[in-house]
Scaffold this motif. Structure first.
Motif, PDB file in Angstrom:
ATOM      1  N   SER A  34       0.836  -1.199   0.000  1.00  0.00           N
ATOM      2  CA  SER A  34       0.000   0.000   0.000  1.00  0.00           C
ATOM      3  C   SER A  34       0.865   1.239   0.000  1.00  0.00           C
ATOM      4  O   SER A  34       1.831   1.342   0.763  1.00  0.00           O
ATOM      5  CB  SER A  34      -0.917   0.003   1.236  1.00  0.00           C
ATOM      6  OG  SER A  34      -1.821  -1.083   1.198  1.00  0.00           O
ATOM      7  N   PHE A  35       0.509   2.188  -0.864  1.00  0.00           N
ATOM      8  CA  PHE A  35       1.274   3.428  -1.011  1.00  0.00           C
ATOM      9  C   PHE A  35       0.523   4.589  -0.372  1.00  0.00           C
ATOM     10  O   PHE A  35      -0.697   4.711  -0.505  1.00  0.00           O
ATOM     11  CB  PHE A  35       1.498   3.725  -2.496  1.00  0.00           C
ATOM     12  CG  PHE A  35       2.237   5.006  -2.765  1.00  0.00           C
ATOM     13  CD1 PHE A  35       3.616   5.027  -2.806  1.00  0.00           C
ATOM     14  CD2 PHE A  35       1.547   6.192  -2.961  1.00  0.00           C
ATOM     15  CE1 PHE A  35       4.306   6.206  -3.049  1.00  0.00           C
ATOM     16  CE2 PHE A  35       2.228   7.372  -3.205  1.00  0.00           C
ATOM     17  CZ  PHE A  35       3.607   7.382  -3.248  1.00  0.00           C
ATOM     18  N   SER A  36       1.272   5.453   0.322  1.00  0.00           N
ATOM     19  CA  SER A  36       0.701   6.673   0.891  1.00  0.00           C
ATOM     20  C   SER A  36       1.807   7.720   0.981  1.00  0.00           C
ATOM     21  O   SER A  36       2.980   7.439   0.697  1.00  0.00           O
ATOM     22  CB  SER A  36       0.110   6.402   2.279  1.00  0.00           C
ATOM     23  OG  SER A  36       1.110   5.940   3.181  1.00  0.00           O
ATOM     24  N   ILE A  37       1.444   8.926   1.357  1.00  0.00           N
ATOM     25  CA  ILE A  37       2.406  10.017   1.486  1.00  0.00           C
ATOM     26  C   ILE A  37       2.205  10.707   2.833  1.00  0.00           C
ATOM     27  O   ILE A  37       1.076  11.002   3.224  1.00  0.00           O
ATOM     28  CB  ILE A  37       2.231  11.055   0.353  1.00  0.00           C
ATOM     29  CG1 ILE A  37       2.426  10.398  -1.019  1.00  0.00           C
ATOM     30  CG2 ILE A  37       3.210  12.215   0.521  1.00  0.00           C
ATOM     31  CD1 ILE A  37       2.106  11.312  -2.184  1.00  0.00           C
ATOM     32  N   ARG A  38       3.297  10.945   3.532  1.00  0.00           N
ATOM     33  CA  ARG A  38       3.227  11.682   4.792  1.00  0.00           C
ATOM     34  C   ARG A  38       4.085  12.933   4.711  1.00  0.00           C
ATOM     35  O   ARG A  38       4.969  13.057   3.850  1.00  0.00           O
ATOM     36  CB  ARG A  38       3.667  10.814   5.965  1.00  0.00           C
ATOM     37  CG  ARG A  38       5.151  10.475   6.014  1.00  0.00           C
ATOM     38  CD  ARG A  38       5.512   9.833   7.345  1.00  0.00           C
ATOM     39  NE  ARG A  38       6.921   9.459   7.439  1.00  0.00           N
ATOM     40  CZ  ARG A  38       7.902  10.306   7.754  1.00  0.00           C
ATOM     41  NH1 ARG A  38       7.627  11.582   8.007  1.00  0.00           N
ATOM     42  NH2 ARG A  38       9.162   9.891   7.825  1.00  0.00           N
ATOM     43  N   ALA A  39       3.846  13.869   5.602  1.00  0.00           N
ATOM     44  CA  ALA A  39       4.610  15.112   5.629  1.00  0.00           C
ATOM     45  C   ALA A  39       6.028  14.848   6.129  1.00  0.00           C
ATOM     46  O   ALA A  39       6.259  13.937   6.924  1.00  0.00           O
ATOM     47  CB  ALA A  39       3.916  16.126   6.530  1.00  0.00           C
ATOM     48  N   ASP A  40       6.965  15.654   5.634  1.00  0.00           N
ATOM     49  CA  ASP A  40       8.338  15.603   6.113  1.00  0.00           C
ATOM     50  C   ASP A  40       8.496  16.695   7.169  1.00  0.00           C
ATOM     51  O   ASP A  40       8.518  17.887   6.851  1.00  0.00           O
ATOM     52  CB  ASP A  40       9.304  15.838   4.956  1.00  0.00           C
ATOM     53  CG  ASP A  40      10.766  15.664   5.361  1.00  0.00           C
ATOM     54  OD1 ASP A  40      11.045  15.647   6.573  1.00  0.00           O
ATOM     55  OD2 ASP A  40      11.618  15.549   4.462  1.00  0.00           O
ATOM     56  N   ILE A  41       8.584  16.319   8.419  1.00  0.00           N
ATOM     57  CA  ILE A  41       8.623  17.297   9.506  1.00  0.00           C
ATOM     58  C   ILE A  41       9.933  18.076   9.528  1.00  0.00           C
ATOM     59  O   ILE A  41      10.038  19.114  10.196  1.00  0.00           O
ATOM     60  CB  ILE A  41       8.397  16.617  10.878  1.00  0.00           C
ATOM     61  CG1 ILE A  41       9.500  15.570  11.133  1.00  0.00           C
ATOM     62  CG2 ILE A  41       7.026  15.974  10.937  1.00  0.00           C
ATOM     63  CD1 ILE A  41       9.410  14.944  12.510  1.00  0.00           C
ATOM     64  N   GLU A  42      10.947  17.603   8.802  1.00  0.00           N
ATOM     65  CA  GLU A  42      12.249  18.267   8.784  1.00  0.00           C
ATOM     66  C   GLU A  42      12.420  19.216   7.607  1.00  0.00           C
ATOM     67  O   GLU A  42      13.370  19.996   7.575  1.00  0.00           O
ATOM     68  CB  GLU A  42      13.368  17.229   8.783  1.00  0.00           C
ATOM     69  CG  GLU A  42      13.389  16.345  10.028  1.00  0.00           C
ATOM     70  CD  GLU A  42      14.511  15.336   9.995  1.00  0.00           C
ATOM     71  OE1 GLU A  42      15.221  15.281   8.961  1.00  0.00           O
ATOM     72  OE2 GLU A  42      14.697  14.619  10.985  1.00  0.00           O
ATOM     73  N   SER A  43      11.532  19.138   6.623  1.00  0.00           N
ATOM     74  CA  SER A  43      11.670  19.978   5.434  1.00  0.00           C
ATOM     75  C   SER A  43      10.303  20.266   4.824  1.00  0.00           C
ATOM     76  O   SER A  43       9.546  19.334   4.530  1.00  0.00           O
ATOM     77  CB  SER A  43      12.568  19.297   4.396  1.00  0.00           C
ATOM     78  OG  SER A  43      12.574  20.016   3.178  1.00  0.00           O
ATOM     79  N   SER A  44      10.029  21.548   4.601  1.00  0.00           N
ATOM     80  CA  SER A  44       8.760  21.936   3.978  1.00  0.00           C
ATOM     81  C   SER A  44       8.798  21.743   2.466  1.00  0.00           C
ATOM     82  O   SER A  44       7.768  21.830   1.797  1.00  0.00           O
ATOM     83  CB  SER A  44       8.454  23.401   4.301  1.00  0.00           C
ATOM     84  OG  SER A  44       9.491  24.250   3.799  1.00  0.00           O
ATOM     85  N   GLU A  45       9.977  21.485   1.929  1.00  0.00           N
ATOM     86  CA  GLU A  45      10.127  21.306   0.484  1.00  0.00           C
ATOM     87  C   GLU A  45       9.987  19.856   0.051  1.00  0.00           C
ATOM     88  O   GLU A  45      10.007  19.571  -1.143  1.00  0.00           O
ATOM     89  CB  GLU A  45      11.495  21.834   0.036  1.00  0.00           C
ATOM     90  CG  GLU A  45      11.695  23.324   0.291  1.00  0.00           C
ATOM     91  CD  GLU A  45      13.056  23.804  -0.159  1.00  0.00           C
ATOM     92  OE1 GLU A  45      13.869  22.936  -0.565  1.00  0.00           O
ATOM     93  OE2 GLU A  45      13.314  25.014  -0.120  1.00  0.00           O
ATOM     94  N   HIS A  46       9.862  18.956   1.002  1.00  0.00           N
ATOM     95  CA  HIS A  46       9.791  17.533   0.669  1.00  0.00           C
ATOM     96  C   HIS A  46       8.590  16.850   1.318  1.00  0.00           C
ATOM     97  O   HIS A  46       8.012  17.356   2.285  1.00  0.00           O
ATOM     98  CB  HIS A  46      11.079  16.821   1.106  1.00  0.00           C
ATOM     99  CG  HIS A  46      12.284  17.260   0.363  1.00  0.00           C
ATOM    100  ND1 HIS A  46      13.037  18.343   0.754  1.00  0.00           N
ATOM    101  CD2 HIS A  46      12.886  16.767  -0.758  1.00  0.00           C
ATOM    102  CE1 HIS A  46      14.042  18.508  -0.090  1.00  0.00           C
ATOM    103  NE2 HIS A  46      13.977  17.573  -1.009  1.00  0.00           N
ATOM    104  N   GLU A  47       8.241  15.726   0.742  1.00  0.00           N
ATOM    105  CA  GLU A  47       7.253  14.826   1.322  1.00  0.00           C
ATOM    106  C   GLU A  47       7.877  13.441   1.400  1.00  0.00           C
ATOM    107  O   GLU A  47       8.889  13.169   0.741  1.00  0.00           O
ATOM    108  CB  GLU A  47       5.978  14.787   0.476  1.00  0.00           C
ATOM    109  CG  GLU A  47       5.197  16.089   0.498  1.00  0.00           C
ATOM    110  CD  GLU A  47       3.941  16.015  -0.350  1.00  0.00           C
ATOM    111  OE1 GLU A  47       2.844  16.249   0.184  1.00  0.00           O
ATOM    112  OE2 GLU A  47       4.070  15.719  -1.563  1.00  0.00           O
ATOM    113  N   ILE A  48       7.280  12.572   2.166  1.00  0.00           N
ATOM    114  CA  ILE A  48       7.821  11.224   2.327  1.00  0.00           C
ATOM    115  C   ILE A  48       6.819  10.193   1.801  1.00  0.00           C
ATOM    116  O   ILE A  48       5.805   9.905   2.441  1.00  0.00           O
ATOM    117  CB  ILE A  48       8.125  10.912   3.809  1.00  0.00           C
ATOM    118  CG1 ILE A  48       9.042  11.974   4.411  1.00  0.00           C
ATOM    119  CG2 ILE A  48       8.753   9.521   3.926  1.00  0.00           C
ATOM    120  CD1 ILE A  48      10.419  12.018   3.799  1.00  0.00           C
TER     121      ILE A  48
END
Length: 306
Positions: A58-72
């Motif tokens: 299963s694929f999903s996307i979470r926020a990158d708490i260390e960078s506003s320019e990236h997602e995880i």
């Protein structure tokens, strides 16, 4: 009786009832919803699930708490509904180019593997690629880093169409080795998952046809004249010739055309660099490009030490 058992086994194999038979590749891509192939507008999928045999991803996307320019982007893998592992990769926020694939990459274990690759962003970079695979018992799962491949997300393919899925890419080790990125030639690299390792198999005879097709294109660059050709290009050319059993001929062409004025790649720091950019041990300095090339091709296993 023995012959009857063999016939029964063959029949079951043909209809896919025996464990270990190839299942059709299951693939999920985040960028598969482009309205038109020439459209600048890109729709990205943010969730998805694929299943093959008893394995689901299963694929999903979470926020990158260390960078506003990236997602995880995140891939969760389950066996019979029970989670056995999670893989994560960095990605550019709002442009998550990723691929998730369930395929048989290592036949030494009972379950197909889950491959996960995403584009990290940047020039000449990178399809960060991992795979989740089980041990031979099927009880312990491991994450294996396959590599950071030049370009976008990497997917396993079956180049010989014989049911054996491998990783086909350009050999990143050739980039900038003897010339600029655009000047050089990176040969095709063919790798296979083996347990917790990724191994090169491009020297196997069955893959020569792939390298020969590549040669048909690049050999048009050569002429009877002794014109100078980029050393970066020649390095890749000699490597490809070695893969088809024609190292001697490739070496002769290299000696005829190489740039004797270039010193790119003649200094080697095998020990690595410290934080100040200095080589940790004394550098190796080669007298000529052919000397440096031979050492490089031996180190990358395109030619032997013989």
């Amino acid at each position: 009786m023995v012959e009857m058992k063999k016939a029964l086994l063959a029949a079951l194999t043909c209809i896919g009832l025996i464990s270990g038979i190839e299942a059709k590749a299951e693939v999920f891509r985040t960028d598969s919803e482009r309205p038109h192939k020439y459209s600048e507008r890109q729709e990205f999928k943010k969730t998805g699930t694929i299943t093959s045999k008893r394995v689901s991803a299963s694929f999903s996307i979470r926020a990158d708490i260390e960078s506003s320019e990236h997602e995880i982007p995140v891939v969760s893998v389950s066996l019979d509904g029970e989670e056995v592992g999670i893989m994560e990769n960095p990605a550019v926020r709002g442009e998550v180019y990723a691929v998730m694939q369930i395929e048989e990459l290592d036949r030494s274990n009972p379950y197909p593997e889950v491959l996960f690759s995403s584009f990290t962003g940047g020039a000449h970079c990178c399809g960060e690629t991992k795979v989740l695979t089980s041990d031979p018992s099927g009880e312990i799962w491991h994450e294996v880093h396959l590599g950071s491949f030049d370009g976008g997300p990497k997917q396993a393919t079956d180049p010989l169409e014989n049911g054996h899925y491998v990783i086909v890419s350009r050999d990143n080790r050739f980039h900038y080795q003897f010339d600029c990125y655009a000047c050089g030639l990176a040969p095709t690299r063919i790798q296979k998952l083996k347990g917790k390792n990724i191994v090169d198999i491009g020297n196997r005879p069955e893959y020569r046809q792939i390298y020969r097709k590549h040669l048909q294109v690049i050999e048009q660059r050569f002429s009877a004249k002794e014109e100078v050709i980029s050393n970066g290009f020649l390095a890749g050319y000699v490597a490809i010739k070695s893969r088809v059993g024609e190292l001697s001929d490739g070496w002769k062409q290299m000696l005829l055309h190489y740039n004797r004025e270039s010193d790119w790649g003649l200094r080697e720091c095998s020990a690595g660099y410290d934080q100040k950019g200095n080589c940790k041990k004394e550098e190796v300095v080669y007298k000529s490009f052919p000397d440096a090339l031979r050492a490089f091709l031996q180190r990358t296993a395109y030619i032997t030490n013989e």
